[in-house]
Design a protein around this motif. Sequence first.
Motif, PDB file in Angstrom:
ATOM      1  N   SER A  31       0.828  -1.210   0.000  1.00  0.00           N
ATOM      2  CA  SER A  31       0.000   0.000   0.000  1.00  0.00           C
ATOM      3  C   SER A  31       0.860   1.257   0.000  1.00  0.00           C
ATOM      4  O   SER A  31       0.599   2.202  -0.749  1.00  0.00           O
ATOM      5  N   LEU A  32       1.876   1.275   0.857  1.00  0.00           N
ATOM      6  CA  LEU A  32       2.779   2.425   0.921  1.00  0.00           C
ATOM      7  C   LEU A  32       3.481   2.625  -0.416  1.00  0.00           C
ATOM      8  O   LEU A  32       3.522   3.747  -0.940  1.00  0.00           O
ATOM      9  N   CYS A  33       4.008   1.561  -0.995  1.00  0.00           N
ATOM     10  CA  CYS A  33       4.723   1.687  -2.271  1.00  0.00           C
ATOM     11  C   CYS A  33       3.785   2.088  -3.402  1.00  0.00           C
ATOM     12  O   CYS A  33       4.161   2.855  -4.286  1.00  0.00           O
ATOM     13  N   GLY A  34       2.559   1.582  -3.375  1.00  0.00           N
ATOM     14  CA  GLY A  34       1.574   2.001  -4.375  1.00  0.00           C
ATOM     15  C   GLY A  34       1.250   3.471  -4.239  1.00  0.00           C
ATOM     16  O   GLY A  34       1.172   4.204  -5.228  1.00  0.00           O
ATOM     17  N   TYR A  35       1.071   3.922  -3.012  1.00  0.00           N
ATOM     18  CA  TYR A  35       0.769   5.329  -2.756  1.00  0.00           C
ATOM     19  C   TYR A  35       1.930   6.213  -3.209  1.00  0.00           C
ATOM     20  O   TYR A  35       1.732   7.224  -3.891  1.00  0.00           O
ATOM     21  N   LEU A  36       3.143   5.825  -2.861  1.00  0.00           N
ATOM     22  CA  LEU A  36       4.320   6.593  -3.267  1.00  0.00           C
ATOM     23  C   LEU A  36       4.492   6.572  -4.786  1.00  0.00           C
ATOM     24  O   LEU A  36       4.815   7.594  -5.393  1.00  0.00           O
ATOM     25  N   SER A  37       4.266   5.421  -5.402  1.00  0.00           N
ATOM     26  CA  SER A  37       4.440   5.281  -6.850  1.00  0.00           C
ATOM     27  C   SER A  37       3.354   5.998  -7.634  1.00  0.00           C
ATOM     28  O   SER A  37       3.575   6.392  -8.778  1.00  0.00           O
ATOM     29  N   GLY A  38       2.193   6.153  -7.038  1.00  0.00           N
ATOM     30  CA  GLY A  38       1.096   6.852  -7.701  1.00  0.00           C
ATOM     31  C   GLY A  38       1.174   8.358  -7.574  1.00  0.00           C
ATOM     32  O   GLY A  38       0.338   9.082  -8.102  1.00  0.00           O
ATOM     33  N   GLY A  39       2.167   8.847  -6.857  1.00  0.00           N
ATOM     34  CA  GLY A  39       2.354  10.296  -6.732  1.00  0.00           C
ATOM     35  C   GLY A  39       1.581  10.909  -5.587  1.00  0.00           C
ATOM     36  O   GLY A  39       1.357  12.126  -5.575  1.00  0.00           O
ATOM     37  N   GLY A  40       1.187  10.109  -4.600  1.00  0.00           N
ATOM     38  CA  GLY A  40       0.440  10.632  -3.466  1.00  0.00           C
ATOM     39  C   GLY A  40       1.251  11.615  -2.642  1.00  0.00           C
ATOM     40  O   GLY A  40       2.461  11.464  -2.490  1.00  0.00           O
ATOM     41  N   LYS A  41       0.588  12.630  -2.143  1.00  0.00           N
ATOM     42  CA  LYS A  41       1.252  13.606  -1.258  1.00  0.00           C
ATOM     43  C   LYS A  41       1.534  12.925   0.067  1.00  0.00           C
ATOM     44  O   LYS A  41       0.658  12.283   0.636  1.00  0.00           O
ATOM     45  N   HIS A  42       2.743  13.072   0.543  1.00  0.00           N
ATOM     46  CA  HIS A  42       3.119  12.343   1.751  1.00  0.00           C
ATOM     47  C   HIS A  42       4.243  13.049   2.489  1.00  0.00           C
ATOM     48  O   HIS A  42       4.973  13.856   1.919  1.00  0.00           O
ATOM     49  N   ASP A  43       4.326  12.743   3.753  1.00  0.00           N
ATOM     50  CA  ASP A  43       5.472  13.131   4.562  1.00  0.00           C
ATOM     51  C   ASP A  43       5.593  12.114   5.685  1.00  0.00           C
ATOM     52  O   ASP A  43       4.713  11.276   5.879  1.00  0.00           O
ATOM     53  N   ARG A  44       6.656  12.213   6.387  1.00  0.00           N
ATOM     54  CA  ARG A  44       6.987  11.210   7.404  1.00  0.00           C
ATOM     55  C   ARG A  44       5.926  11.115   8.501  1.00  0.00           C
ATOM     56  O   ARG A  44       5.694  10.054   9.055  1.00  0.00           O
ATOM     57  N   ARG A  45       5.244  12.201   8.822  1.00  0.00           N
ATOM     58  CA  ARG A  45       4.266  12.201   9.918  1.00  0.00           C
ATOM     59  C   ARG A  45       2.877  11.742   9.483  1.00  0.00           C
ATOM     60  O   ARG A  45       2.131  11.208  10.278  1.00  0.00           O
ATOM     61  N   THR A  46       2.510  11.967   8.235  1.00  0.00           N
ATOM     62  CA  THR A  46       1.132  11.703   7.817  1.00  0.00           C
ATOM     63  C   THR A  46       0.951  10.490   6.912  1.00  0.00           C
ATOM     64  O   THR A  46      -0.186  10.116   6.625  1.00  0.00           O
ATOM     65  N   TRP A  47       2.018   9.879   6.462  1.00  0.00           N
ATOM     66  CA  TRP A  47       1.882   8.815   5.469  1.00  0.00           C
ATOM     67  C   TRP A  47       0.995   7.668   5.954  1.00  0.00           C
ATOM     68  O   TRP A  47       0.189   7.145   5.169  1.00  0.00           O
ATOM     69  N   PHE A  48       1.130   7.261   7.206  1.00  0.00           N
ATOM     70  CA  PHE A  48       0.380   6.109   7.699  1.00  0.00           C
ATOM     71  C   PHE A  48      -1.128   6.387   7.643  1.00  0.00           C
ATOM     72  O   PHE A  48      -1.902   5.552   7.160  1.00  0.00           O
ATOM     73  N   ALA A  49      -1.547   7.547   8.085  1.00  0.00           N
ATOM     74  CA  ALA A  49      -2.967   7.913   8.040  1.00  0.00           C
ATOM     75  C   ALA A  49      -3.460   7.991   6.589  1.00  0.00           C
ATOM     76  O   ALA A  49      -4.581   7.566   6.289  1.00  0.00           O
ATOM     77  N   GLN A  50      -2.619   8.512   5.694  1.00  0.00           N
ATOM     78  CA  GLN A  50      -3.018   8.619   4.293  1.00  0.00           C
ATOM     79  C   GLN A  50      -3.148   7.245   3.640  1.00  0.00           C
ATOM     80  O   GLN A  50      -4.136   6.974   2.950  1.00  0.00           O
ATOM     81  N   VAL A  51      -2.165   6.394   3.846  1.00  0.00           N
ATOM     82  CA  VAL A  51      -2.189   5.062   3.242  1.00  0.00           C
ATOM     83  C   VAL A  51      -3.328   4.220   3.814  1.00  0.00           C
ATOM     84  O   VAL A  51      -3.972   3.465   3.096  1.00  0.00           O
ATOM     85  N   MET A  52      -3.589   4.368   5.098  1.00  0.00           N
ATOM     86  CA  MET A  52      -4.670   3.618   5.735  1.00  0.00           C
ATOM     87  C   MET A  52      -6.030   4.288   5.505  1.00  0.00           C
ATOM     88  O   MET A  52      -7.055   3.744   5.902  1.00  0.00           O
ATOM     89  N   ALA A  53      -6.038   5.449   4.852  1.00  0.00           N
ATOM     90  CA  ALA A  53      -7.264   6.209   4.582  1.00  0.00           C
ATOM     91  C   ALA A  53      -8.047   6.477   5.866  1.00  0.00           C
ATOM     92  O   ALA A  53      -9.264   6.358   5.913  1.00  0.00           O
ATOM     93  N   ASP A  54      -7.313   6.829   6.922  1.00  0.00           N
ATOM     94  CA  ASP A  54      -7.918   7.135   8.214  1.00  0.00           C
ATOM     95  C   ASP A  54      -7.217   8.359   8.799  1.00  0.00           C
ATOM     96  O   ASP A  54      -6.162   8.234   9.432  1.00  0.00           O
TER      97      ASP A  54
END
Length: 183
Positions: A31-54
């Motif tokens: 999920s993390l690699c898909g999110y990163l590969s798809g160009g999702g906005k991310h940073d070290r503090r928020t990635w988990f919430a974004q990838v988990m959609a929560d």
Amino acid sequence: MPDAQLPDHAELVAELQGLEAGLEPCELHGSLCGYLSGGGKHDRRTWFAQVMADPLLSAPEADGALDRLYSASTQQLESPDFEFELLLPAEGHPVSERGDGLVAWCRGFLGGFGLAAGAKPPLSDESEEALGDIARIAASDLSYEDPEADAAALEEVSEFIRVAVMLLHSDCVLGPRHRRKLN
């Protein structure tokens, strides 16, 4: 640059269980690699919430297994040396466990990629085909009859997925970044 080594699978299992995340490390890494590969906005503090959609999830603990998973994954995908690797159970585990981990990784990748890239990402023909292949693998119901042959096939498929992910990351992240620099 910090270490681009993925954390241990068992360490991630323990941290995810402690968070009651209900997700296996292979699927989370996919999920993390898909999110990163798809160009999702991310940073070290928020990635988990974004990838988990929560959005209510807290940031991973600094230097914990999840934090190191994010750090290593972003570094590996950005590496010009093609260092990217899949987080799967280690070779000492039964081939059935590793194969099921690969299928879960692909399911996670598709979800994360779709979340970040949307319905019509700017993909080359090769990337379209690679994404379709990942989807077929994610939908697979594997049977294990010859452990030695199955292990060899698993290695080949894992390598294919590794290259496919780098191709998708290139189309959706590196290509647009390069075009912005040219403009």
